[in-house]
Design a protein around this motif. Structure first.
Motif, short mmCIF file in Angstrom:
data_model
loop_
_atom_site.label_atom_id
_atom_site.label_comp_id
_atom_site.label_asym_id
_atom_site.label_seq_id
_atom_site.Cartn_x
_atom_site.Cartn_y
_atom_site.Cartn_z
N ASP A 8 3.62 7.17 9.71
CA ASP A 8 2.86 8.54 9.54
C ASP A 8 3.29 8.96 8.28
N ARG A 9 4.10 8.48 7.59
CA ARG A 9 3.99 9.11 6.18
C ARG A 9 3.10 8.59 4.96
N PHE A 10 2.35 7.59 5.75
CA PHE A 10 1.09 6.85 4.71
C PHE A 10 0.00 6.45 5.52
N TYR A 11 0.34 6.53 6.89
CA TYR A 11 -1.02 6.06 7.65
C TYR A 11 -1.02 6.81 8.98
N ARG A 12 -2.07 7.46 9.27
CA ARG A 12 -2.43 8.10 10.45
C ARG A 12 -3.54 7.94 11.29
N VAL A 13 -3.45 8.04 12.58
CA VAL A 13 -4.64 7.48 13.50
C VAL A 13 -4.98 8.86 14.34
N PHE A 14 -6.00 9.01 14.71
CA PHE A 14 -6.75 9.99 15.46
C PHE A 14 -7.66 9.43 16.30
N LEU A 15 -7.45 9.66 17.77
CA LEU A 15 -8.39 9.32 18.80
C LEU A 15 -9.34 10.58 19.26
N ALA A 16 -10.43 10.37 19.48
CA ALA A 16 -11.56 11.09 19.95
C ALA A 16 -11.93 10.88 21.05
N PRO A 17 -11.66 11.84 22.16
CA PRO A 17 -12.17 11.57 23.53
C PRO A 17 -13.47 11.59 23.54
N PHE A 41 0.95 -1.10 -0.11
CA PHE A 41 0.06 -0.02 -0.01
C PHE A 41 0.77 1.33 -0.06
N ARG A 42 1.93 1.38 0.91
CA ARG A 42 2.74 2.28 0.94
C ARG A 42 3.52 2.67 -0.34
N ALA A 43 3.90 1.47 -1.14
CA ALA A 43 4.86 1.46 -2.34
C ALA A 43 3.69 2.17 -3.51
N ALA A 44 2.50 1.59 -3.24
CA ALA A 44 1.50 2.20 -4.45
C ALA A 44 1.04 3.77 -4.11
N GLY A 45 1.71 4.31 -3.03
CA GLY A 45 1.41 5.69 -2.95
C GLY A 45 0.12 5.96 -2.16
N GLY A 46 -0.52 5.00 -1.62
CA GLY A 46 -1.63 5.11 -0.78
C GLY A 46 -1.58 5.83 0.61
N LYS A 47 -2.74 6.53 0.90
CA LYS A 47 -2.58 7.08 2.17
C LYS A 47 -3.86 6.74 2.87
N MET A 48 -3.90 6.56 4.38
CA MET A 48 -4.94 6.02 4.88
C MET A 48 -4.99 6.57 6.34
N ILE A 49 -6.27 7.20 6.68
CA ILE A 49 -6.66 7.79 7.98
C ILE A 49 -7.46 7.05 8.81
N THR A 50 -7.51 6.58 9.90
CA THR A 50 -8.18 5.95 10.88
C THR A 50 -8.64 7.00 11.99
N TRP A 51 -9.79 7.24 12.26
CA TRP A 51 -10.04 7.77 13.68
C TRP A 51 -10.99 7.07 14.20
N HIS A 52 -11.14 7.12 15.61
CA HIS A 52 -11.68 6.22 16.57
C HIS A 52 -12.12 7.04 17.69
N GLY A 53 -13.60 6.94 18.22
CA GLY A 53 -14.01 7.42 19.21
C GLY A 53 -13.40 6.69 20.71
N LEU A 54 -13.05 7.40 21.72
CA LEU A 54 -12.54 6.79 22.93
C LEU A 54 -13.44 6.13 23.96
N ALA A 55 -14.75 6.75 23.67
CA ALA A 55 -15.86 6.36 24.33
C ALA A 55 -16.79 5.22 23.46
N ASP A 56 -16.14 4.44 22.29
CA ASP A 56 -16.78 3.58 21.53
C ASP A 56 -17.52 2.62 22.33
N PRO A 57 -18.76 2.26 22.46
CA PRO A 57 -19.20 1.15 23.35
C PRO A 57 -19.45 -0.26 22.34
N VAL A 58 -18.90 -0.18 21.24
CA VAL A 58 -19.13 -1.19 20.20
C VAL A 58 -17.65 -2.10 19.85
N ILE A 59 -16.90 -1.28 19.38
CA ILE A 59 -15.63 -1.58 18.79
C ILE A 59 -14.49 -0.86 19.71
N PHE A 60 -13.72 -1.52 20.59
CA PHE A 60 -12.76 -1.13 21.27
C PHE A 60 -11.71 -0.35 20.65
#
Length: 514
Positions: A444-453, A403-422
């Protein structure tokens, strides 16, 4: 998994036109004409039918959906011989407002796609957009009626559709339809999804790294074969104890946890900013009283022990951790639901997705009684789920080098009070990607994660929710501007605002990321 979800609007009775491989056609619908693109080619699949329907401004007969620009709906039905499945893919094509991009969309729970719910906002923003049902009938929140054959064996072909094959097919078909309709391919292709959709995004990056330039994989249901068992863990704990607290009692523990840990991040805002660092002991509530539905209930030691085990997450009987638990501050109602019938004692009400996975894919008995599952059987089921299904739907391969070699970029964000997926599952995956891909800076050059309190599952809760993470992804893919923060806001508490920080940074009292 987003359970339950409401699909917006009602489907028109389709006016269909079946096209031959060599013939294009025009179908008049509403006030415009839609040219029929050529039949796409999908290796390993055969096109059964293709239809085109035109929709004028405002969606015509879909009265509950308004403000949509005129578009053409191309619907394709395909099969994967010798499976005899029927996969439906819809591609919505804006007539005059196309922004030059293609957006594939994900699903929720056991539904591979959400169609109108996902396609309407995409078309409003000018995207040519697609959704698929993967050939597995049902709706978000509904049971997987497709799981078993008549002989009670698992339908591996349809499971493969749901797990990984369907989005890849949708990507190939969608881009061919776009190119045929507009006379040129999309300049950029994106995937967006949350929950099951987030899992689909991760598995695209892992299995088909060239499908998309950018992937927005929110609250991903990765490690599905472990996650679904972990979601059932609160029911097992209550089954073993023979005690089923009410939602009111569970809420008392969350209020106490928030009061104890609210300031751990340097801010007093009614949110646990760092649930993994919260050390509130539920035993502190033993002997206290709460008022529930007009009556006073005294918190017992058994109640506190149940909460402690739910927060800790599933373990073997020997104490080995199997997966993560419900984060402190997240609602108990989804996974530790209970119900009181008119006659009889209170009993558990498990999350349907978790119970259905156990009934259909492990026990292979759709009507099995799961209310008696205790620690011993749970441990056996967990091991079986890992052994049988990890290669199919684990969705947790940390090697993203292609995925990195193909030039892809990915973002994940996740709620910290998620009651279904930890959210700790997402953090676990990100850490393993770092180990496989050369460290945090390289990742971080191709995949970044953000957590939402304070944020729940895909939305909601008390904390700020990302306002437009897709825009941040587009900016990164097309202009090279990697996001350090995601703009976020909340309607529940207007006084709480602030951008989400790039993992592992967290917002401090000064609202800056550190």
């Amino acid at each position: 998994m987003r359970t339950p979800l409401v699909i917006i609007g009602a489907l028109l009775l389709p006016v269909a036109l079946t096209l031959s491989a060599a013939v294009s056609a025009v179908l008049l619908a509403g006030h415009g004409a839609c040219p029929g693109p050529s039949r796409p080619h999908v290796p390993g699949a055969r096109i059964l039918a293709m239809s085109v329907v035109g929709h004028p401004d405002g969606m015509g007969g879909r009265a509950l959906i308004t403000g949509v620009p005129a578009f053409c709906d191309v619907t394709i039905v395909l099969t994967h011989p010798p499976l005899r499945d029927r996969v439906r893919i819809e591609v919505w094509l804006p007539r005059s407002t196309w922004n030059g991009r293609f957006q594939a969309t994900g699903g929720g729970a056991f539904a591979a796609g959400e169609f109108e719910r996902a396609l309407v906002p995409a078309v409003r923003r000018g995207y040519a957009a697609a959704s698929t049902d993967a050939g597995v009938p049902g709706r978000p929140g509904g049971p997987p009626v497709w799981a078993l054959r008549r002989d009670r064996t698992v339908n591996e072909g349809l499971l493969a559709n749901f797990a990984y094959r369907s989005v890849h097919d949708m990507s190939r078909i969608g881009k061919q339809v776009v190119a045929g309709f507009y006379g040129r391919p999309p300049a950029y292709s994106y995937f967006t999804g949350c929950s099951t959709g987030g899992r689909q995004g991760l598995i695209e990056a892992q299995r088909y790294p060239g499908d998309f330039d950018g992937i927005l994989a929110a609250a991903p249901a990765a490690d599905w074969n472990r996650l679904t068992l972990a979601q059932f863990w609160p029911q097992v704990v209550m089954n073993e104890a023979g005690v089923y607290p009410t939602a009111c009692e569970f809420a008392a523990f969350n209020r106490a946890a928030i009061a104890a840990c609210d300031g751990d991040d340097g801010r007093r805002d009614g949110i646990i900013g760092r649930p993994d660092a919260c050390r509130f002991d539920p035993g502190q509530l033993v002997g206290t009283s709460v008022r529930c539905h007009g009556r006073t209930i005294r918190i017992s030691r058994a109640d506190a022990d149940i909460v402690r085990r739910i927060w800790a997450g599933p373990t073997t009987r020997a104490g080995k951790r199997l997966w993560y638990g419900l984060p402190r501050g997240a609602s108990f109602s989804w996974l530790a639901g209970t119900t009181k019938p008119l006659l009889g004692a209170r009993r558990g009400a498990p999350l349907p997705v978790a119970a259905d996975w156990i009934r259909d894919f492990l026990l292979r008995q759709p009507h099995a009684d799961v209310s008696t599952i205790g620690y011993a059987e749970f441990e056996r089921l967990f091991d079986e789920s890992q052994a049988r299904y990890d290669a199919v739907i684990g969705s947790d391969n940390p090697d993203l080098s292609a995925f990195r070699a193909a030039g892809g970029k990915m973002i994940t964000w996740h709620g910290l009070a998620d009651p279904v997926i930890f959210p700790q599952g997402t953090v676990d995956y990100r850490r393993r990607v770092e180990s496989a891909m050369g460290g945090a800076a390289a990742t971080d050059r191709f995949y970044r994660v953000f957590l939402a309190p304070g944020v729940g599952h895909c939305s909601g809760g008390s904390g700020p929710v990302p306002t437009d993470p897709l825009a941040a992804l587009v900016d990164w893919v097309e202009h090279g501007r990697a996001p350090d923060t995601l703009p976020a806001a909340t309607g529940a508490h207007p006084n709480i605002s602030g951008d989400l920080c790039r993992y592992p940074q967290q917002a401090a009292a000064d609202r800056h990321c550190h």
